[in-house]
Write a protein that holds these residues in place. Structure first.
Motif, short mmCIF file in Angstrom:
data_model
loop_
_atom_site.label_atom_id
_atom_site.label_comp_id
_atom_site.label_asym_id
_atom_site.label_seq_id
_atom_site.Cartn_x
_atom_site.Cartn_y
_atom_site.Cartn_z
N ASN A 147 -9.25 7.55 -3.57
CA ASN A 147 -9.04 6.64 -2.45
C ASN A 147 -7.59 6.19 -2.39
O ASN A 147 -6.98 5.86 -3.40
CB ASN A 147 -9.95 5.41 -2.60
CG ASN A 147 -11.42 5.76 -2.52
OD1 ASN A 147 -11.81 6.65 -1.77
ND2 ASN A 147 -12.23 5.07 -3.29
N SER A 200 -6.05 -4.66 -1.11
CA SER A 200 -7.16 -4.83 -0.17
C SER A 200 -6.80 -4.46 1.26
O SER A 200 -7.63 -4.58 2.15
CB SER A 200 -7.66 -6.28 -0.21
OG SER A 200 -6.61 -7.18 0.14
N GLY A 201 -5.60 -4.03 1.50
CA GLY A 201 -5.21 -3.63 2.85
C GLY A 201 -3.70 -3.48 2.93
O GLY A 201 -2.99 -3.53 1.93
N ASN A 202 -3.21 -3.28 4.14
CA ASN A 202 -1.78 -3.06 4.32
C ASN A 202 -1.06 -4.29 4.87
O ASN A 202 0.03 -4.18 5.42
CB ASN A 202 -1.53 -1.86 5.24
CG ASN A 202 -2.16 -2.03 6.61
OD1 ASN A 202 -2.73 -3.09 6.91
ND2 ASN A 202 -2.08 -1.01 7.43
N ASN A 203 -1.67 -5.48 4.72
CA ASN A 203 -1.05 -6.72 5.16
C ASN A 203 -1.01 -7.71 4.01
O ASN A 203 -1.86 -8.60 3.92
CB ASN A 203 -1.79 -7.31 6.36
CG ASN A 203 -1.13 -8.57 6.89
OD1 ASN A 203 0.01 -8.88 6.52
ND2 ASN A 203 -1.82 -9.31 7.74
N ALA A 230 -1.63 -11.52 4.57
CA ALA A 230 -2.91 -12.07 5.03
C ALA A 230 -3.43 -13.09 4.03
O ALA A 230 -3.30 -12.92 2.81
CB ALA A 230 -3.92 -10.94 5.22
N VAL A 255 -5.88 3.57 -1.92
CA VAL A 255 -5.91 2.10 -1.89
C VAL A 255 -4.89 1.49 -2.83
O VAL A 255 -4.89 0.27 -3.03
CB VAL A 255 -7.32 1.59 -2.27
CG1 VAL A 255 -8.36 2.05 -1.28
CG2 VAL A 255 -7.69 2.02 -3.70
N PHE A 268 -5.78 -11.61 1.44
CA PHE A 268 -5.32 -10.40 0.76
C PHE A 268 -5.48 -10.56 -0.75
O PHE A 268 -5.28 -11.64 -1.31
CB PHE A 268 -3.84 -10.17 1.10
CG PHE A 268 -3.22 -9.00 0.38
CD1 PHE A 268 -3.32 -7.72 0.88
CD2 PHE A 268 -2.51 -9.19 -0.81
CE1 PHE A 268 -2.74 -6.64 0.22
CE2 PHE A 268 -1.93 -8.13 -1.47
CZ PHE A 268 -2.05 -6.85 -0.96
N LEU A 321 0.83 -1.20 0.00
CA LEU A 321 0.00 0.00 0.00
C LEU A 321 0.87 1.25 0.00
O LEU A 321 1.78 1.39 0.81
CB LEU A 321 -0.90 -0.01 1.24
CG LEU A 321 -1.89 1.15 1.38
CD1 LEU A 321 -2.92 1.11 0.27
CD2 LEU A 321 -2.57 1.11 2.75
#
Length: 447
Positions: free
Chosen positions: A302, A312-315, A318, A304, A321, A286
Motif C-alpha cells: 500500500n 493517514s492521508g496527503n494533508n 488536517a 501509505v 491527521f 505521503l
C-alpha cells in the motif's frame, strides 16, 4: 446519555486496577483524566480484549502532550503474573520508527541527505539506484522475509547485518516506482546510520540512539534486545523454550519497552525532543511512487508511507491527521503506535498476542472516538488533569459557541495549560467549568 458509574461484570472479572500516584515507582495505572473518560477507555480496551482473546495488553494515551491514561490487563506469562504498565514487550516493527528518527536527525544535521545514493556509504550497491529516501519510504525494492536469508543470533552488529541484507533478492525495479514493505531495507538504513555515526560522532547505531533519543527522552526501558532474558519481558503467545534471534534486525524490529516509555517516546516526537518540527513535518509527507514498477518477487504494498511512518492521508495539516506504525513478531507479540501531531495526542499499545493488529486497530478506533471528541462522543465529562470538584464562586467570564447542553456541570482544575476542547485552553492554576453537550462543544465559562 451513556453513564459509567459502575464497572460491568465483565470488566470487573477482567480488570484489577489500582488508582495510584503516577510518580510512584510501583504504580499500576496512570489516571490524569476524569473518571468517566477513564472508565470509557477501560471499557473499550476490556471489550476488545475479550472479543479478540488477547493474552495480555498495556495501553497508554497521550493527551495535551502528557500521559493522561495508562493501564494493563491480562497475563504476562503462563504463571498468570499480571500484564501491567511496567511489563516490557517487543516493539517489533515499531522499532522502524526509531531508525527513521535517527536517520532524519542525520539529515537535519547535514550528515546525510535524502537523495544520497546508498552506494555513497555501501559500495556493494554501486548501480542499484537506491537512495536514503527509498530506504525510509519502502521504495527500495529490497525484498522482505520470503526472499531474504535468515538473520543471526546475538546482539546487533552492523557489518554482520549488512552481510545478511546483501543476500536479499532485489524484487522491484526501478527504485522509487512502487512500494515493497521490507524489514531488510530498514535494517540496511540502520547499517548506514552506524557507519556514518562512527565516522562523524565516534559511535554507532546504539550509541546514537542513547544520545539522541533514550537519554533526552528519559526512556529507561525502551532499549535494544536480542533475547527473552529480561525478567520484566512478557512471554509471547507462541510457546517457546527461549529465543535470541532479534538482535540482527535491531533497526527494524529489535527494541523492547514498557508502555510508559513507549508513550514518552511519542511525547518526544510531539514536543521536538529528538528532531525539530520541520524535520518531523518531512516525515509526515505521503511518498507517492513514480513510474511503472517491475516486480520479480514479493508483492506490491500500500502506498501509505511517509518517511518511516504510515500516514493517514496527503494533508498533514488536517485536524484528524495521524501517523502510525504496527509491529508484529513471530515469537508472539504485537505493538501499535499512532500519533496525532495536530492534536498533541497519541495512543500506544503492547500485547503478547500473536497477529493482534486487528484488535489493536479496533482499540485505537474506540479510544480515538473518545479523546478526539467527534460528534459521536457519548459520555458527559471531558478530559481534565484532576478530579471534578464543586465550584464555590468567583467571577465567571468568557464563553464558547453553544450548540445544545445538558443540566450537568463539571468543574475542573488545570495543572498546566491544556487543550480541553477544540479552540479552548485553560491556563495553569485556573478553574473552569463546562456545560457539556453530546458533541464537542458547550458553554465554557472560565474565572
Amino acid at each position: 446519555m451513556k453513564k459509567y458509574s459502575k464497572l460491568s461484570l465483565r470488566r470487573a472479572a477482567l480488570l484489577t486496577w489500582f488508582l495510584l500516584c503516577y510518580a510512584a515507582p510501583h504504580s499500576q495505572t496512570v489516571n490524569k483524566m476524569d473518571n468517566q473518560t477513564w472508565h470509557a477507555i477501560d471499557d473499550v480496551v476490556a471489550n476488545e480484549f475479550a472479543q479478540h482473546n488477547l493474552k495480555g495488553i498495556s495501553v497508554a494515551v497521550v493527551y495535551g502532550g502528557n500521559i493522561a491514561y495508562a493501564n494493563g490487563m491480562g497475563d504476562k506469562n503462563a504463571d498468570g503474573d499480571p500484564f501491567t504498565i511496567n511489563t516490557k514487550s517487543l516493539l517489533a516493527s515499531v522499532s522502524k520508527t526509531i531508525t527513521g528518527v535517527l536517520a532524519m536527525r542525520m539529515v537535519q544535521n547535514g550528515d546525510i541527505a535524502l537523495n544520497d545514493p546508498i552506494s555513497d556509504y555501501l559500495p556493494d550497491y554501486g548501480n542499484s539506484g537506491i537512495t536514503i529516501q527509498h530506504l525510509l519510504n519502502h521504495q527500495s525494492g529490497i525484498a522482505h522475509y520470503s526472499d531474504c536469508p535468515g538473520g543471526y543470533d546475538g546482539t546487533f552488529n552492523a557489518n554482520d547485518s549488512y552481510d545478511v541484507v546483501l543476500d536479499c533478492t532485489m524484487c522491484m525495479s526501478p527504485p522509487g516506482s512502487g512500494t515493497l514493505y521490507t524489514t531488510y531495507g530498514n535494517t540496511l538504513m540502520g547499517v548506514i546510520i552506524s557507519h556514518v555515526g562512527f565516522e562523524i560522532y565516534g559511535m554507532g547505531y546504539v550509541g546514537l540512539y542513547n544520545t539522541w533519543i533514550k537519554d533526552p527522552g528519559q526512556l529507561s526501558t525502551l532499549e535494544p534486545a536480542y533475547d527473552d532474558s529480561d525478567p520484566a519481558l512478557a512471554e509471547g503467545s507462541l510457546e517457546e523454550t527461549g529465543w535470541e534471534d532479534i538482535g540482527w534486525k535491531l533497526p527494524a524490529g529489535g527494541f523492547i519497552s514498557n508502555i510508559l516509555d513507549l508513550a514518552d517516546y511519542t511525547r518526544g516526537l510531539l514536543n521536538n525532543t529528538f528532531i525539530t518540527q520541520a524535520t518531523f513535518d518531512q516525515m509526515k509527507v505521503l511518498q507517492v511512487p513514480t513510474g511503472t514498477s517491475n516486480f520479480d518477487c514479493g508483492e506490491s504494498g500500500n502506498d501509505v508511507w511517509g518517511l518511516t511512518f504510515a500516514v493517514s492521508g496527503n494533508n498533514p495539516a488536517a485536524d484528524n491527521f495521524f501517523v502510525t506504525h504496527t509491529g508484529l513478531n513471530d515469537h508472539g507479540y504485537s505493538s501499535y503506535i499512532v500519533v496525532y501531531p495536530n492534536r498533541n495526542a497519541a495512543i500506544v499499545m503492547l500485547t503478547n498476542t500473536d497477529e493482534a493488529a486487528g484488535a489493536l486497530t479496533d482499540i485505537r478506533s474506540g479510544i480515538e472516538d473518545l479523546i478526539l471528541c467527534p460528534d459521536t462522543r457519548d459520555f458527559t465529562n471531558n478530559i481534565s488533569w484532576t478530579e471534578p470538584r464543586v465550584f464555590e464562586g468567583g467571577q465567571i467570564t468568557g464563553r464558547s459557541e453553544i450548540t445544545s447542553s445538558y443540566n450537568d456541570e463539571y468543574i475542573f482544575d488545570s495543572e498546566q495549560w491544556v487543550k480541553l476542547l477544540p479552540g479552548f485552553h485553560a491556563p495553569a492554576g485556573k478553574q473552569f467549568r463546562a456545560m457539556v453537550t453530546d458533541g464537542c462543544q458547550g458553554t465554557i465559562p472560565t474565572d
